[in-house]
Enzyme design. Structure first.
Site, PDB file in Angstrom:
ATOM      1  N   ILE A  52       0.870  -1.183   0.000  1.00 11.88           N
ATOM      2  CA  ILE A  52       0.000   0.000   0.000  1.00 11.88           C
ATOM      3  C   ILE A  52       0.901   1.226   0.000  1.00 11.88           C
ATOM      4  O   ILE A  52       1.723   1.384   0.901  1.00 11.88           O
ATOM      5  CB  ILE A  52      -0.893   0.058   1.251  1.00 11.88           C
ATOM      6  CG1 ILE A  52      -1.570  -1.293   1.528  1.00 11.88           C
ATOM      7  CG2 ILE A  52      -1.940   1.155   1.131  1.00 11.88           C
ATOM      8  CD1 ILE A  52      -2.155  -1.386   2.927  1.00 11.88           C
ATOM      9  N   HIS A  53       0.748   2.092  -1.006  1.00 11.76           N
ATOM     10  CA  HIS A  53       1.586   3.293  -0.994  1.00 11.76           C
ATOM     11  C   HIS A  53       0.903   4.527  -1.573  1.00 11.76           C
ATOM     12  O   HIS A  53       1.353   5.644  -1.333  1.00 11.76           O
ATOM     13  CB  HIS A  53       2.878   3.047  -1.778  1.00 11.76           C
ATOM     14  CG  HIS A  53       2.735   3.184  -3.255  1.00 11.76           C
ATOM     15  ND1 HIS A  53       2.141   2.228  -4.039  1.00 11.76           N
ATOM     16  CD2 HIS A  53       3.088   4.193  -4.102  1.00 11.76           C
ATOM     17  CE1 HIS A  53       2.141   2.624  -5.302  1.00 11.76           C
ATOM     18  NE2 HIS A  53       2.705   3.808  -5.374  1.00 11.76           N
TER      19      HIS A  53
END
Length: 389
Positions: A228-229
């Site tokens: 997740i970024h």
């Protein structure tokens, strides 16, 4: 001798540059000096943490950057402006025959604007991709870069079709690889994907150089890799909580380990964005493994051996496909629509119910991985077209 400026700034671009640098070395080994290429590598400093940047140069054998602008973080406007100023200075200090850009980051946008303004040809690798979501900064970056590029290297048929719809017309025979837009001197070449080049080149090396599967106590095809970024997920308490809750529930109810390498910025946001209940669950869940950012070799092994990948990263979506690992896409759309159309990826966004349903669906169906991304020689094709130009 031709002189090219390769501009990189973020982890995926560093990795893509490895394939191009190998192609340059191979080209120079088979040509006379007058026909060789001098590649100058400029790092904008967009990703400056060692675990997100420098380690990839060491691992992949990429030449250290000749120039580093050390721009660092900042708002989109501030960061991009500093990059444009620095890149323009480099391009005016010495003469270059072209600028090589990758993907859709602020570094890509800055390189295109700086070069085009002073009439240095721009060569855009990964052109033609579209999510059709203008709320994404990456969508703006890729559209502007495509408009300013002299050669647009598109990795897939979908990218080719997007650019055809934007006004590029086919040249020559029916199956010609080149499109041209009249009056602007712009060309499109369907080249294949340099990330596929790298994945095939480094896959065996990763098995030798990384022990992350063993170190984390994982069993091949019996764990989930999650990444997740994107700010739409990390900066939204609702989205981040929904994703984390889904990962926790899968880890606990399905008795499957979830590996979640976190960018330093995202890790700092967890206490701010998540409820104390979710924080407590993370700490108590033995199957939820939050780790430091994975190195390139580590991420390759994790993608290759995972049962399912869950990600909001375009690059990780592709790499999972290369290694024939199904993917749950934690975004409302994807520029890699071929993966979804092939049934190897399911768009779930940050929706709890859709994430759970996508995981269950991919675990219980036969997934096929058709050859969509070229023949693992994209970088060689790209360099040949640049030199012909």
């Amino acid at each position: 001798m031709k002189k090219l400026l390769t501009i990189i700034g973020a982890r995926p671009q560093i990795i893509k540059a490895a394939a191009f640098s190998r192609a340059v070395a191979q080209w120079n080994s088979t040509h006379e000096k007058k026909d060789c290429v001098q590649e100058v590598i400029l790092h904008t400093g967009q990703h400056y943490d060692d675990k997100m940047s420098a380690i990839f140069f060491r691992e992949l054998g990429i030449p250290e950057p000749d120039i580093n602008l050390h721009v660092g973080s900042g708002s989109h406007g501030t960061q991009t402006a500093r990059m444009i100023e620095g890149i323009e200075q480099v391009l005016t200090n010495e003469s270059y025959d072209g600028v090589v850009l990758y993907g859709d980051t602020n570094s890509t946008l800055a390189g295109a604007v700086a070069a085009a303004k002073i009439h240095v040809p721009v060569f855009h690798i990964e052109a033609g991709l579209r999510s059709w979501n203008m709320a994404m900064p990456e969508e703006i970056n890729r559209i502007v870069c495509d408009e300013l590029s002299s050669i647009l290297f598109t990795p897939t048929t979908t990218g080719w079709n997007n650019l055809h719809a934007a006004g590029f017309q086919q040249m020559g025979e029916k199956h010609s690889k080149v499109h041209f837009r009249n009056g602007k001197g712009q060309y499109v070449v369907q080249s294949g994907d340099v990330m596929y080049d790298n994945s095939m080149f480094f896959a065996e090396m990763a098995e030798q150089k990384s022990d992350i599967i063993e170190r984390l106590g994982l069993v091949s095809k019996q764990f989930i890799l999650a990444t997740i970024h994107r700010p739409a997920n990390t900066d939204s308490a609702e989205n981040l909580s929904s994703i984390i809750q889904a990962l926790l529930d899968i880890a606990e109810s399905k008795h499957v380990k979830v590996v979640l390498p976190l960018h330093p910025r995202t890790r700092k946001l967890l206490p701010e964005k998540l409820s104390q209940q979710l924080i407590d669950r993370i700490e108590c869940c033995g199957n939820m493994l939050i780790t430091e950012p994975a190195s390139f070799f580590e991420i390759i092994r994790l993608e290759k051996h995972a049962r399912i990948v869950m990600t909001d990263s375009g690059g990780v979506q592709k790499e999972a496909f290369f290694f024939e690992t199904p993917c749950v896409i934690l975004r409302p759309e994807t520029e890699w629509v071929e993966i979804v159309e092939a049934g190897a990826g399911v768009i779930a966004d940050a929706n709890y119910e859709r994430i759970i349903a996508a995981y269950d669906a991919l675990c219980h169906k036969q997934v096929h991985f058709p050859p969509l991304f070229g023949n693992s020689h994209a970088a060689e094709e790209i360099l040949k077209e640049i030199m012909a130009y």
